[in-house]
Design a protein around this motif. Structure first.
Motif, PDB file in Angstrom:
ATOM      1  N   VAL A   1       4.951 -12.129   4.198  1.00  0.00           N
ATOM      2  CA  VAL A   1       5.107 -10.674   3.614  1.00  0.00           C
ATOM      3  C   VAL A   1       5.081  -9.770   4.846  1.00  0.00           C
ATOM      4  O   VAL A   1       4.168  -9.504   5.550  1.00  0.00           O
ATOM      5  CB  VAL A   1       4.454 -10.360   2.625  1.00  0.00           C
ATOM      6  N   SER A   2       6.307  -9.116   5.190  1.00  0.00           N
ATOM      7  CA  SER A   2       6.363  -8.061   6.460  1.00  0.00           C
ATOM      8  C   SER A   2       6.237  -6.956   5.776  1.00  0.00           C
ATOM      9  O   SER A   2       7.006  -6.695   4.668  1.00  0.00           O
ATOM     10  CB  SER A   2       7.659  -8.257   7.075  1.00  0.00           C
ATOM     11  N   CYS A   3       5.497  -5.948   6.219  1.00  0.00           N
ATOM     12  CA  CYS A   3       5.066  -4.631   5.409  1.00  0.00           C
ATOM     13  C   CYS A   3       5.201  -3.279   6.054  1.00  0.00           C
ATOM     14  O   CYS A   3       5.058  -3.321   7.490  1.00  0.00           O
ATOM     15  CB  CYS A   3       3.621  -4.560   4.920  1.00  0.00           C
ATOM     16  N   ALA A   4       6.072  -2.349   5.520  1.00  0.00           N
ATOM     17  CA  ALA A   4       5.873  -1.109   6.050  1.00  0.00           C
ATOM     18  C   ALA A   4       4.405  -0.633   5.904  1.00  0.00           C
ATOM     19  O   ALA A   4       3.508  -1.461   5.336  1.00  0.00           O
ATOM     20  CB  ALA A   4       6.785  -0.362   5.037  1.00  0.00           C
ATOM     21  N   PRO A   5       4.144   0.274   6.984  1.00  0.00           N
ATOM     22  CA  PRO A   5       2.791   0.971   7.162  1.00  0.00           C
ATOM     23  C   PRO A   5       1.989   1.203   5.742  1.00  0.00           C
ATOM     24  O   PRO A   5       0.978   0.885   5.517  1.00  0.00           O
ATOM     25  CB  PRO A   5       2.682   2.018   8.007  1.00  0.00           C
ATOM     26  N   MET A   6       2.868   1.853   4.767  1.00  0.00           N
ATOM     27  CA  MET A   6       2.168   2.303   3.706  1.00  0.00           C
ATOM     28  C   MET A   6       1.960   0.979   2.589  1.00  0.00           C
ATOM     29  O   MET A   6       0.895   0.803   1.974  1.00  0.00           O
ATOM     30  CB  MET A   6       3.096   3.139   2.816  1.00  0.00           C
ATOM     31  N   VAL A   7       2.879   0.091   2.714  1.00  0.00           N
ATOM     32  CA  VAL A   7       2.539  -1.065   1.902  1.00  0.00           C
ATOM     33  C   VAL A   7       1.346  -1.897   2.598  1.00  0.00           C
ATOM     34  O   VAL A   7       0.320  -2.338   1.681  1.00  0.00           O
ATOM     35  CB  VAL A   7       3.893  -2.270   2.049  1.00  0.00           C
ATOM     36  N   LEU A   8       1.246  -1.920   3.699  1.00  0.00           N
ATOM     37  CA  LEU A   8       0.258  -2.671   4.337  1.00  0.00           C
ATOM     38  C   LEU A   8      -1.200  -2.134   3.909  1.00  0.00           C
ATOM     39  O   LEU A   8      -2.207  -2.707   3.569  1.00  0.00           O
ATOM     40  CB  LEU A   8       0.248  -2.665   5.949  1.00  0.00           C
ATOM     41  N   HIS A   9      -1.102  -0.746   4.047  1.00  0.00           N
ATOM     42  CA  HIS A   9      -2.295   0.130   3.562  1.00  0.00           C
ATOM     43  C   HIS A   9      -2.811  -0.362   2.191  1.00  0.00           C
ATOM     44  O   HIS A   9      -3.789  -0.470   2.164  1.00  0.00           O
ATOM     45  CB  HIS A   9      -2.217   1.526   3.758  1.00  0.00           C
ATOM     46  N   ALA A  10      -1.901  -0.284   1.232  1.00  0.00           N
ATOM     47  CA  ALA A  10      -2.131  -0.586  -0.149  1.00  0.00           C
ATOM     48  C   ALA A  10      -2.591  -1.687  -0.290  1.00  0.00           C
ATOM     49  O   ALA A  10      -3.561  -2.090  -0.979  1.00  0.00           O
ATOM     50  CB  ALA A  10      -0.862  -0.348  -1.146  1.00  0.00           C
ATOM     51  N   MET A  11      -1.989  -2.887   0.465  1.00  0.00           N
ATOM     52  CA  MET A  11      -2.407  -4.277   0.404  1.00  0.00           C
ATOM     53  C   MET A  11      -4.012  -4.470   0.900  1.00  0.00           C
ATOM     54  O   MET A  11      -4.781  -5.192   0.382  1.00  0.00           O
ATOM     55  CB  MET A  11      -1.391  -5.154   1.174  1.00  0.00           C
ATOM     56  N   ARG A  12      -4.167  -3.681   1.935  1.00  0.00           N
ATOM     57  CA  ARG A  12      -5.495  -3.806   2.547  1.00  0.00           C
ATOM     58  C   ARG A  12      -6.544  -3.401   1.508  1.00  0.00           C
ATOM     59  O   ARG A  12      -7.727  -3.916   1.416  1.00  0.00           O
ATOM     60  CB  ARG A  12      -5.618  -3.003   3.908  1.00  0.00           C
TER      61      ARG A  12
ATOM     62  N   THR B   1       1.928  -9.571   7.498  1.00  0.00           N
ATOM     63  CA  THR B   1       2.214  -8.908   8.868  1.00  0.00           C
ATOM     64  C   THR B   1       2.645  -7.616   8.843  1.00  0.00           C
ATOM     65  O   THR B   1       3.346  -7.132   7.764  1.00  0.00           O
ATOM     66  CB  THR B   1       3.434  -9.805   9.734  1.00  0.00           C
ATOM     67  N   PRO B   2       2.063  -6.811   9.772  1.00  0.00           N
ATOM     68  CA  PRO B   2       2.563  -5.425   9.711  1.00  0.00           C
ATOM     69  C   PRO B   2       3.961  -5.157  10.308  1.00  0.00           C
ATOM     70  O   PRO B   2       4.229  -5.351  11.367  1.00  0.00           O
ATOM     71  CB  PRO B   2       1.543  -4.635  10.628  1.00  0.00           C
TER      72      PRO B   2
ATOM     73  N   ASP C   1       9.509  -6.676  14.349  1.00  0.00           N
ATOM     74  CA  ASP C   1       9.785  -6.494  15.685  1.00  0.00           C
ATOM     75  C   ASP C   1       8.569  -6.147  16.505  1.00  0.00           C
ATOM     76  O   ASP C   1       8.524  -5.397  17.265  1.00  0.00           O
ATOM     77  CB  ASP C   1      10.536  -5.358  15.824  1.00  0.00           C
ATOM     78  N   GLY C   2       7.464  -6.762  16.388  1.00  0.00           N
ATOM     79  CA  GLY C   2       6.339  -7.032  17.164  1.00  0.00           C
ATOM     80  C   GLY C   2       5.284  -5.579  16.773  1.00  0.00           C
ATOM     81  O   GLY C   2       4.555  -5.463  17.622  1.00  0.00           O
ATOM     82  N   GLN C   3       5.416  -4.947  15.703  1.00  0.00           N
ATOM     83  CA  GLN C   3       4.529  -3.879  15.301  1.00  0.00           C
ATOM     84  C   GLN C   3       3.219  -4.493  15.236  1.00  0.00           C
ATOM     85  O   GLN C   3       3.142  -5.708  14.707  1.00  0.00           O
ATOM     86  CB  GLN C   3       4.906  -3.430  13.806  1.00  0.00           C
ATOM     87  N   GLN C   4       2.102  -3.817  15.697  1.00  0.00           N
ATOM     88  CA  GLN C   4       0.668  -4.376  15.517  1.00  0.00           C
ATOM     89  C   GLN C   4       0.049  -3.969  14.309  1.00  0.00           C
ATOM     90  O   GLN C   4       0.330  -2.961  13.900  1.00  0.00           O
ATOM     91  CB  GLN C   4       0.209  -4.095  16.860  1.00  0.00           C
ATOM     92  N   TRP C   5      -1.118  -4.437  14.175  1.00  0.00           N
ATOM     93  CA  TRP C   5      -2.007  -3.937  13.058  1.00  0.00           C
ATOM     94  C   TRP C   5      -2.725  -2.723  13.553  1.00  0.00           C
ATOM     95  O   TRP C   5      -2.905  -2.568  14.714  1.00  0.00           O
ATOM     96  CB  TRP C   5      -3.116  -4.964  12.855  1.00  0.00           C
TER      97      TRP C   5
END
Length: 122
Positions: free
Chosen positions: A85-96, A109-110, A113-117
């Protein structure tokens, strides 16, 4: 069961579109109370036919309904299969917040194209 490769548009909220692109299902727009069940059914059907990557980098709203949709799809994974699952920042935050980043069966993964945690999460 054959899965239609045409774009999915939830009837109750046209703000969510899911399009299969090879082994990737790309979701754009809002995942909300009005469309999460239809989206969850689509993702689960795609997972059963071999989907390995869910791209949520273009999702603009993802709350409890989005979490439910993702859990529904994860629960439908065949034994031993992993969903990336590749996430937009807001999706990643909700999943966290919900503790899904280390859930068995999901590799999160955040973005792309190489976006980091975020540094605070390292």
């Amino acid at each position: 069961m054959d899965v239609v490769a045409e774009p999915f548009r939830a009837e109750s909220a046209e703000s969510c579109v899911a399009q299969r692109d090879g082994p990737v299902l790309r979701v754009t727009g809002d995942i909300d109370q009005g469309n999460w069940i239809d989206l969850a059914d689509r993702v689960a059907a795609e997972v059963r036919t071999g989907l390995v990557h869910l791209d949520l980098t273009q999702v603009s709203f993802f709350g409890a309904a989005g979490i439910r949709a993702l859990m529904y799809a994860r629960d439908d994974l065949p034994p031993g299969r992993t969903l990336h699952v590749s996430c937009a920042p807001m999706v990643l935050h909700a999943m966290r917040i919900c503790g899904l980043l280390t859930l068995t069966g999901l590799v999160v993964t955040p973005g792309a194209d190489g976006q980091q945690w975020p540094a605070a999460w390292a």
